[in-house]
Write an enzyme that holds these catalytic residues in place. Structure first.
Site, PDB file in Angstrom:
ATOM      1  CG  LEU A  90      -1.876  -1.139   1.421  1.00  0.00           C
ATOM      2  CD1 LEU A  90      -2.501  -1.093   2.821  1.00  0.00           C
ATOM      3  CD2 LEU A  90      -2.968  -1.087   0.354  1.00  0.00           C
ATOM      4  CG  PHE A 121      12.911   3.010   8.322  1.00  0.00           C
ATOM      5  CD1 PHE A 121      13.402   4.309   8.356  1.00  0.00           C
ATOM      6  CD2 PHE A 121      11.782   2.706   9.067  1.00  0.00           C
ATOM      7  CE1 PHE A 121      12.776   5.281   9.112  1.00  0.00           C
ATOM      8  CE2 PHE A 121      11.162   3.680   9.826  1.00  0.00           C
ATOM      9  CZ  PHE A 121      11.660   4.971   9.848  1.00  0.00           C
ATOM     10  CG  ASP A 167       4.925  13.315  10.189  1.00  0.00           C
ATOM     11  OD1 ASP A 167       5.253  14.318   9.516  1.00  0.00           O
ATOM     12  OD2 ASP A 167       5.147  12.150   9.818  1.00  0.00           O
TER      13      ASP A 167
END
Length: 358
Positions: free
Chosen positions: A58, A63, A175
């Site tokens: 998706l 990382f 964020d």
């Protein structure tokens, strides 16, 4: 039952206000207890890779990747976040990753993505999250161009409530951006990606986040607090209603713009919206909404939110302005396609010390 405070002008209103303020306090007190319990006793290794069929990727990151998976036993679909331990260590994200897992397993709120399982093997860390089939706000916003003010307000209200919940637990999100907001099949939001979230009492100094959304105090390497999330809310509301962010942080001159607090508004913005944004995109922390003595109430009682029924939003009773096209529970058509790679799992355990508590 949670009643979020709603401003009223009459005396009857103020007694109602006191009631809803009291039941809000009660709700948040209980939420704090529940969170504390899970925060101090984090769940570990609640499933394993063989419990799932992997269907498709998706999304990908520096990382790891997120995959749509199906839980063999229940038949439920989930989004499995797979992080390569060695890459996490190399990119110095151990602390952030441990934070993310610990926070996700402890939080519980309608507009935050829910983690159902987590585990690790020799090579990877796994976080199994609810699968939100509507995809990212980002792709819908880019396709539609911009959202109307009522449409933007519907989403903004959910973020206000989510931040009120997180901040009451001493969590800073750090964020906020359209890529981290998923739209579920009922048209409501789920905030995802807690990779930068952190439990902070007082101030913190880490430089992280997305350039366009960084508050001035982060850029200036000052100690900062939860107020950075309210700045980011201002950036997000602007971007939803305009179709582009107030700052483009691709050049040093743009970074200077953020720090100077100069914002230009499109002519179609209402006066109420401009006023709210001036108070959220406020460089002076002693004047920024969300950071004053009334806290989040200054935002919730602002006239741009005048028509918002906070309780009904929390209960998801308001009809969403937009429903993503979803053809059933495992439909991933709202997500982009990515190249698939086989999962490689080492025969020997990697980075066991760093991730002992995961």
């Amino acid at each position: 039952m949670l009643k979020f405070l709603k401003p009223k002008s009459s005396d009857e209103g103020s007694s109602k206000d006191n009631k809803s303020a009291a039941s809000l306090k009660e709700f948040l007190d209980k939420a704090r207890e529940d969170f504390k319990q899970r925060w101090e006793n984090p769940a570990q290794n609640t499933a394993c890779l063989d419990d799932f069929d992997r269907i498709k990727t998706l999304g990908t990151g520096s990382f790891g990747r997120v995959m749509l998976v199906k839980h063999k036993q229940s038949g439920n679909y989930y989004a499995m976040k797979i992080l390569d331990k060695q890459k996490v260590v190399k990119l110095k994200q151990v602390e952030h990753t441990l934070n993310e897992k610990r926070i996700l397993q402890a939080i519980d709120f309608p507009f935050l993505v829910n983690m159902t399982f987590s585990f690790k093997d020799n090579s990877n860390l796994y976080m199994v999250l609810e699968f939100i089939s509507g995809g990212e706000m980002f792709s819908h916003l880019r396709r539609i161009g911009r959202f109307s003010e009522p449409h933007s307000r519907f989403y903004a209200a959910q973020i206000v409530l989510a931040f009120e919940y997180l901040h009451s637990l001493d969590l800073i999100y750090r964020d906020l951006k359209p890529e981290n907001l998923l739209i579920d099949s009922t048209g409501y939001l789920k905030i995802t990606d807690f990779g930068f979230a952190k439990r902070v009492k007082g101030r913190t100094w880490t430089l992280c986040g997305t350039p366009e959304y960084l508050a001035p105090e982060i850029i200036l390497s000052k100690g900062y607090n939860k107020a950075v999330d309210w700045w980011a809310l201002g950036v997000l509301i602007y971007e939803m209603a305009a179709g582009y962010p107030p700052f483009f942080a691709d050049q040093p001159i743009q970074i200077e713009k953020i720090v100077s607090g100069k914002v230009k508004f499109p002519s179609h913005f209402s006066n109420e919206l401009k006023d709210l944004l001036k108070n959220l995109l406020q460089v002076d922390l002693t004047k920024r909404y969300g950071n004053l003595k009334n806290g989040v109430a200054d935002i919730k009682n602002h006239k741009w939110f005048g028509s918002t029924d906070w309780i009904a939003i929390y209960q998801r009773k308001i009809e969403a302005p937009f429903l993503p096209k979803c053809r059933g529970p495992g439909d991933a058509s709202n997500f982009d396609d990515y190249e698939e790679e086989p999962l490689r799992i080492s025969g020997t355990e990697k980075c066991s010390k760093e991730f002992a508590e995961f």
